[in-house]
Design an enzyme around this catalytic site. Structure first.
Site, PDB file in Angstrom:
ATOM      1  N   GLU A 150       0.824  -1.212   0.000  1.00 52.06           N
ATOM      2  CA  GLU A 150       0.000   0.000   0.000  1.00 52.06           C
ATOM      3  C   GLU A 150       0.854   1.256   0.000  1.00 52.06           C
ATOM      4  OE1 GLU A 150      -2.813  -0.282   3.218  1.00 52.06           O
ATOM      5  OE2 GLU A 150      -4.138  -1.563   2.040  1.00 52.06           O
ATOM      6  N   GLU A 308      -6.264  -7.970  -0.075  1.00 53.06           N
ATOM      7  CA  GLU A 308      -6.682  -7.916   1.329  1.00 53.06           C
ATOM      8  C   GLU A 308      -8.110  -7.408   1.434  1.00 53.06           C
ATOM      9  OE1 GLU A 308      -4.466  -5.163   3.696  1.00 53.06           O
ATOM     10  OE2 GLU A 308      -2.543  -5.786   2.905  1.00 53.06           O
TER      11      GLU A 308
HETATM   12  C1  GAL Z   1      -4.046  -2.431   5.190  1.00 52.02           C
HETATM   13  C2  GAL Z   1      -2.628  -2.934   5.301  1.00 52.02           C
HETATM   14  C3  GAL Z   1      -2.510  -4.150   6.184  1.00 52.02           C
HETATM   15  C4  GAL Z   1      -3.320  -3.958   7.432  1.00 52.02           C
HETATM   16  C5  GAL Z   1      -4.744  -3.681   7.058  1.00 52.02           C
HETATM   17  C6  GAL Z   1      -5.652  -3.511   8.237  1.00 52.02           C
HETATM   18  O1  GAL Z   1      -4.072  -1.070   4.961  1.00 52.02           O
HETATM   19  O2  GAL Z   1      -2.093  -3.233   4.049  1.00 52.02           O
HETATM   20  O3  GAL Z   1      -1.143  -4.346   6.491  1.00 52.02           O
HETATM   21  O4  GAL Z   1      -2.792  -2.897   8.149  1.00 52.02           O
HETATM   22  O5  GAL Z   1      -4.794  -2.493   6.323  1.00 52.02           O
HETATM   23  O6  GAL Z   1      -6.956  -3.177   7.858  1.00 52.02           O
END
Ligand code: GAL
Length: 659
Positions: A150, A308
């Protein structure tokens, strides 16, 4: 060929084994197998474990876990490990820490504490990427490279001296001479004229509004600086690990607009993204669908990876609601409906320590005997059945334009209304389409628009001449175009297009706007169709257009239609109430002869994915009532035949292989 899970929709998530003793690793692999997990992302935040001291590397633990995963049949999306530099790096190179607008240098101790322009960072990151690529290129578990994490989530904009220097170089490449910069930035205003390149600075804290074009260019520059960091690592991987695709996970949630992903996407071997539900959205589920279409637009229609999302609550909002019954599966499959061929979660096992210990995971704190883990297992079974649709794409007749640069000018500084958010109208129009079961592509204004029957242009405040011309050409060729307020106002330098708004679209729309009348909180304005205008209104007249709705108080046009070529161009000068907007969208769909794939009750989202001659219909019931649709085929979610009628319980999803 690399072992990316084939014949299934890949299911997995971020795996952070360094947070756990090795006994847990054995259990992890066994549970992954039980759940149908087919990939994990490994090593994203592992820099301090991979390189505990400058130049000394420790790979034993990673060798160990890669071996276990491989033996367990789990493919690995291997990170270069460069998302967060270790404390030793920051202490040795404090100049590589980011600085905020007020000049505060940030400290290490959280994550992503590095300056986008830092070449010291680039050197260390590419060295680690090189070590990783050399060591693991031939590892049989390696399926994909995952660079950083990110980009820009926390470290942009940075206003440090390194950035100031790099900004000047970026500007020099863009403008070549200072007079061109003065012209572009409009520095005749407020005595801002520059006579020496060294006087040009980032838009740091100023007594009042900074120069808006300087701010705009700074956003472009920061996005490009981070992209250069990505490219440096990617090029190392391409040369040392040929044949293994490389990606970095975007954040295509509509609220994240710090990077111009339209410039990033062509540099990805496969587009991947993260998506989290943000409770401040009026309709959280509709935002998810929009983000899926946006990601597909970035991927130019090809399947993409959901790297994710969350099984349940996140931990970074003021209040973090857990997901409701069925939502884990529904949200995941909604991403697949919009073109994802991979379903990833953050993270595999819920942390017991650290800032994300209250974030949900695939294996919750309470363990595998939980509803969340049972739903993950259920999703694993569905993902296996959905394997037959891998590689299929979504066909849409509607395009909705989305542009990061335009979003930057809508946000200011010093704009007519801070109440206007770039995403608002886009989300509302998209939500109306979704309620009607009509799929849309969310694409860049420079995309090929010729195949679309309806083109929606929401708050495209900044527009380049060639893009305005392409929109005009689409209407002439027969598309129906809806342009909303605050579109076509400025050129690429954020200069007003003179002669009346909406500058770039005046001729297309056949209207001329003399004055904006944004509304205050709580205000609205009556229209002659007995609805009300919200948020924004204008004083306009038609030139060649026909008024469709008028402001009740002034009698002047509010919604207009201009027939042009084989198509038409509509101008919406206000934000309508929800039902009115939905009615307008429905009538434009009629005009454009765009219908949902099957007749569906309002509130049932329909997306059809197709490959060769085969089609799969995704139907998602967003209503609180059972619904029925005329469909025949085989529902891969319930694994049952559907003969003529698909019954969908409230909140249910079906994916029907159509007969
Ligand atoms: C994203 C990130 C992850 C984790 C996640 C939590 O922004 O890539 O590492 O922090 O959020 O929601």
């Amino acid at each position: 060929m690399r072992p990316w899970p084939r014949d299934v929709i890949a299911l997995g998530g971020d795996y952070n084994p360094e947070q756990w003793p090795r006994e847990v690793w054995d259990e992890d692999v066994a549970l992954m197998q039980r759940a149908g997990v087919t990939f994990v992302s490994l090593g994203i935040f592992s820099w301090s474990w991979l390189e505990p001291k400058d130049g000394s590397f420790e790979f034993d633990w990673l060798d160990d876990i890669l071996g276990r995963l491989h033996r367990g049949g789990i493919a690995v999306d291997l990170a270069t490990g460069t998302a967060s530099p270790p404390a030793w790096f920051s202490l040795a190179h404090p100049e590589a820490l980011p600085v905020d607008r007020e000049g505060h240098r940030m400290w290490p101790g959280s994550r992503q504490a590095w300056c986008p322009s830092s070449t010291v960072f680039t050197r260390h990151a590419t060295r680690l990427a090189q070590e990783m690529a050399t060591r693991y290129h031939d590892h049989p578990a390696l399926a994909l490279w995952h660079v950083s994490n990110e980009y820009g989530c926390h470290n942009t904009p940075c206003y440090c001296d390194t950035c100031a220097h790099a900004f000047r170089e970026w500007l020099l490449r863009r403008y070549r001479d200072l007079e061109a910069l003065n012209e572009a930035w409009g520095t005749a205003f407020w005595s801002q004229r520059y006579v020496d390149w060294d006087h040009v600075l980032p838009p740091r804290l100023t007594p009042t509004f900074a120069n808006p074009t300087q701010v705009l260019d700074y956003q472009r520059f920061q996005s490009d600086a981070l992209l250069a960091q990505y490219l440096a690592e990617r090029d190392v991987l391409h040369s040392l690990s040929p044949g293994v695709p490389v990606t970095t996970n975007f954040m295509t949630q509509t609220g994240f607009r710090r990077l111009d992903y339209h410039r990033w996407a062509p540099e990805q071997d496969v587009v991947s993204t993260d998506h989290y539900l943000v409770t401040r959205h009026h309709d959280v589920a509709a935002e998810l669908s929009f983000a899926g279409d946006l990601t597909r637009g970035l991927a130019r229609g090809r399947p993409w990876m959901l790297m994710e999302h969350s099984t349940s609550a996140v931990n970074w909002q003021p209040v973090n609601p857990a997901k409701g019954a069925g939502q884990l599966v529904r949200d995941s499959l909604t991403h697949v409906a919009h073109g994802a061929d991979t379903i990833g979660f953050f993270q595999w096992r819920a942390s017991r320590a650290g800032s994300e210990k209250y974030h949900s995971a695939m294996v919750p704190h309470a363990g595998a005997d939980t509803e969340v883990f049972r739903q993950v297992c259920r999703l694993g079974q569905i993902a296996a059945r959905l394997g037959e649709l891998v590689g299929s794409t979504v066909q849409a007749d509607v395009a909705l334009l989305w542009d990061y640069e335009a979003s930057w000018t809508v946000a200011g500084p010093a704009v007519p209304s801070n109440r206007v958010d770039y995403a608002d109208v886009a989300l509302q129009v998209h939500g109306a389409l979704r309620d009607l079961g009509v799929a849309a592509d969310v694409v860049h204004p420079g995309a090929d628009l010729t195949a679309y029957r309806l083109v929606v242009v929401p708050t495209l405040q900044l527009v380049r001449n060639e893009h305005a011309a392409a929109i005009h050409a689409a209407a002439e060729a027969g598309a129906h175009v809806l342009v909303t307020y605050l579109s076509g106002i400025v050129d690429e330098h954020d200069h007003i297009r003179l002669g009346g708004y909406p500058g770039a679209f005046r001729e297309l729309l056949g209207v001329r706007v003399e004055e904006f009348r944004p509304l205050l909180e709580g205000q609205s304005r009556a229209l002659d169709d007995s609805s009300r205008a919200l948020l924004w209104t204008e004083d306009l007249d038609t030139t060649t257009a026909t008024p469709v709705v008028r402001y009740a108080d002034t009698g002047r046009p509010a919604l207009t239609r201009n027939d042009i070529g084989a198509g038409s161009a509509w101008y919406l000068s206000y934000l309508p109430e929800r039902d009115q907007l939905a009615a307008l969208v429905a009538s434009l769909l009629d005009l454009a002869k765009v219908a949902p794939p099957v007749a569906a009750p309002s509130g049932v989202e329909l997306v059809r994915r197709a490959r060769d001659e085969r089609t799969w219909l995704f139907a998602i019931n967003h209503t609180d009532q059972p619904q029925e649709l005329p469909v025949t085929g085989h529902d891969l979610v319930a694994d049952t035949a559907v003969t003529g009628v698909l019954a969908l319980a409230p909140g249910a999803v079906a994916v029907v292989r159509e007969a």
